[in-house]
Design an enzyme around this catalytic site. Structure first.
Site, PDB file in Angstrom:
ATOM      1  N   TYR A 114       0.818  -1.212   0.000  1.00  0.00           N
ATOM      2  CA  TYR A 114       0.000   0.000   0.000  1.00  0.00           C
ATOM      3  C   TYR A 114       0.855   1.266   0.000  1.00  0.00           C
ATOM      4  O   TYR A 114       0.427   2.310  -0.466  1.00  0.00           O
ATOM      5  CB  TYR A 114      -0.909   0.029   1.233  1.00  0.00           C
ATOM      6  N   ASP A 128      -6.477  -6.860   3.970  1.00  0.00           N
ATOM      7  CA  ASP A 128      -7.598  -6.181   3.310  1.00  0.00           C
ATOM      8  C   ASP A 128      -8.530  -7.220   2.699  1.00  0.00           C
ATOM      9  O   ASP A 128      -9.738  -7.193   2.892  1.00  0.00           O
ATOM     10  CB  ASP A 128      -7.049  -5.240   2.227  1.00  0.00           C
ATOM     11  N   ASP A 168      -3.305 -18.092  -0.123  1.00  0.00           N
ATOM     12  CA  ASP A 168      -4.325 -18.750  -0.954  1.00  0.00           C
ATOM     13  C   ASP A 168      -5.037 -19.834  -0.159  1.00  0.00           C
ATOM     14  O   ASP A 168      -6.264 -19.950  -0.183  1.00  0.00           O
ATOM     15  CB  ASP A 168      -3.717 -19.301  -2.263  1.00  0.00           C
ATOM     16  N   LYS A 186       2.928 -15.374   1.881  1.00  0.00           N
ATOM     17  CA  LYS A 186       3.099 -16.067   0.608  1.00  0.00           C
ATOM     18  C   LYS A 186       4.596 -16.326   0.489  1.00  0.00           C
ATOM     19  O   LYS A 186       5.266 -15.916  -0.466  1.00  0.00           O
ATOM     20  CB  LYS A 186       2.551 -15.187  -0.535  1.00  0.00           C
ATOM     21  N   ASP A 207     -12.454  -8.933   4.257  1.00  0.00           N
ATOM     22  CA  ASP A 207     -13.751  -8.904   3.569  1.00  0.00           C
ATOM     23  C   ASP A 207     -14.356 -10.304   3.517  1.00  0.00           C
ATOM     24  O   ASP A 207     -15.562 -10.478   3.695  1.00  0.00           O
ATOM     25  CB  ASP A 207     -13.610  -8.361   2.132  1.00  0.00           C
TER      26      ASP A 207
HETATM   27  C1  IPM Z   1     -10.382  -1.087   3.951  1.00  0.00           C
HETATM   28  C2  IPM Z   1     -10.644  -0.424   2.619  1.00  0.00           C
HETATM   29  C3  IPM Z   1      -9.480   0.504   2.314  1.00  0.00           C
HETATM   30  C4  IPM Z   1      -8.234  -0.349   2.213  1.00  0.00           C
HETATM   31  C5  IPM Z   1      -9.668   1.370   1.069  1.00  0.00           C
HETATM   32  C6  IPM Z   1     -10.939   2.181   1.118  1.00  0.00           C
HETATM   33  C7  IPM Z   1      -8.483   2.255   0.820  1.00  0.00           C
HETATM   34  O1  IPM Z   1     -10.847  -1.384   1.650  1.00  0.00           O
HETATM   35  O2  IPM Z   1     -10.235  -0.364   4.954  1.00  0.00           O
HETATM   36  O3  IPM Z   1     -10.345  -2.317   4.000  1.00  0.00           O
HETATM   37  O4  IPM Z   1      -7.958  -0.924   1.153  1.00  0.00           O
HETATM   38  O5  IPM Z   1      -7.525  -0.442   3.208  1.00  0.00           O
HETATM   39 MG    MG Z   2     -10.955  -3.389   2.375  1.00  0.00          MG
END
Ligand code: IPM
Ligand code: MG
Length: 360
Positions: free
Chosen positions: A141, A248, A224, A192, A252
């Site tokens: 990042y 990240d 993975d 990884k 999710d």
């Molecule tokens: C998160 C989001 C952010 C990230 C974005 C909005 C920059 O997806 O906080 O997970 O990738 O960190």
């Molecule tokens: Mg995110």
């Protein structure tokens, strides 16, 4: 002593969900004399529209002088054509980096009332309680060089750099081991290392740090496989520690195990437990302004703020119990709605939590 909270509602559904979290905090502020004071500032697309930058200096100053930051969400299609340097997301990344918020805690907990809301079978997810510890200020990042350049043959080339210093790995590993110690004493480090040297170092350093925590059972997993295991048998995990980008993505995935990404809070902490608190979902432009977004992730983020930055454990637990009671009372926003429940909007969900707080 007063405790200063910088409130950055941001874009999309941000203002709607933050309003509900403030409703909850304000109730507790009076009820428990917490001495919280709030100050608002712009971030993301809203800040770009007003000042031409997603992270104005006054917003950054407010955050630096605050004890904690509450953030809604940033971004939306309106700002997608902008150059990367002024995209709303840069506002968020800028605060993370400027405030040194290197430790991102993302708990994924399944509320039993929502077992049916998950797309996975209830027997796979019931009792789920995972803590993802994501490194937040390093890795791909922030690594340089980065950019898009034109090669001599005229072809465009995009490039980023995934880079970690030993010290960056060490400090996030310590955070993760300490958290594991307070939970079920199992830590899985995700990398990884079979392909990327940077995560070969990650694995080595986490292993070294692990020697200081002999009571915590450390394991390593390739990313993975971790993605697969998270949907195959998620309850094998207690605490996961991983890099910025892997965290990240995996967070999710973990969010959906719990039924809705609308339920998951997060804390981003510096070395002194100063923190920024935000729901892990985004600005959801498709439903912005309609009053239908789920405010529970933001409300639960405020509970994390009370626990991690202000050491107000009782207040934090009250919020978590109130969210539970609101779910018991069968009120549901659209994202967690199922038959037989009462569908409510953002503000009614906030009211339901405040009401429940009176009884817990
Ligand atoms: C998160 C989001 C952010 C990230 C974005 C909005 C920059 O997806 O906080 O997970 O990738 O960190
Ligand atoms: Mg995110």
């Amino acid at each position: 002593m007063t405790k200063k909270i910088a409130v950055l509602a941001g874009d999309g559904i941000g203002p709607e969900i933050v309003a509900e979290a403030i409703k909850v905090l304000s109730f507790l502020n009076t009820d428990m004399k917490l001495e919280l004071v709030f100050d608002n500032a712009l971030i993301g697309g809203a800040a770009y529209d007003a000042f031409g930058t997603p992270l104005p200096q006054q917003t950054l100053n407010l955050c630096k002088n605050a004890d904690a930051v509450l953030l809604g969400a940033v971004g939306g299609p309106k700002w997608e054509p902008l150059p990367h340097a002024v995209r709303p997301e840069r506002g968020l990344l800028g605060i993370r980096s400027e405030l040194n918020l290197f430790a991102n805690l993302r708990p994924a907990v399944l509320y039993p009332q929502l077992a049916d809301a998950s797309t996975l079978k209830p027997e796979v997810v019931s009792g789920l309680d995972i803590m993802i510890v994501r490194e937040l200020t390093g890795g791909i990042y922030f690594g340089t060089p980065r950019g898009i350049r034109v090669l001599e043959n005229g072809e465009r080339q995009g490039f980023n750099t995934k880079i970690y210093n030993e010290s960056e790995i060490r400090r996030i590993a310590h955070v993760a081991f300490k958290i594991a110690r307070k939970r079920h004493k199992k830590l899985c480090s995700v990398d990884k290392a079979n392909v990327l040297e940077v995560t070969e170092l990650w694995r080595q350093v986490v292993t070294e740090v692990g020697k200081e925590y002999p009571d915590v059972q450390l394991s390593h997993m390739y990313v993975d496989n971790a993605a697969m295991q998270l949907v195959r048998a998620p309850r094998q995990f207690d605490v996961i520690v991983t890099t910025n980008m892997f965290g990240d993505i995996l967070s999710d995935t973990a969010a959906m195990l719990t039924g809705s990404i609308g339920m998951l809070p997060s804390a981003s902490l510096d070395a002194n437990a100063k923190g920024m608190y935000e729901p892990i979902h985004g600005s959801a432009p498709d439903i912005a302004g309609q009053g239908v977004a789920n405010p529970l992730a933001t409300i639960l983020s405020v509970a994390m703020m009370l626990r991690y930055t202000f050491n107000e454990t009782t207040a934090a637990e009250r919020i978590e119990r109130a969210v539970n009671s609101a779910l018991d009372a069968k009120v549901r926003t659209a994202d967690i709605y199922s038959e037989g429940m009462t569908k409510v909007g953002t503000s009614a969900m906030g009211d339901a939590v405040v009401n429940a707080l009176k009884g817990v």
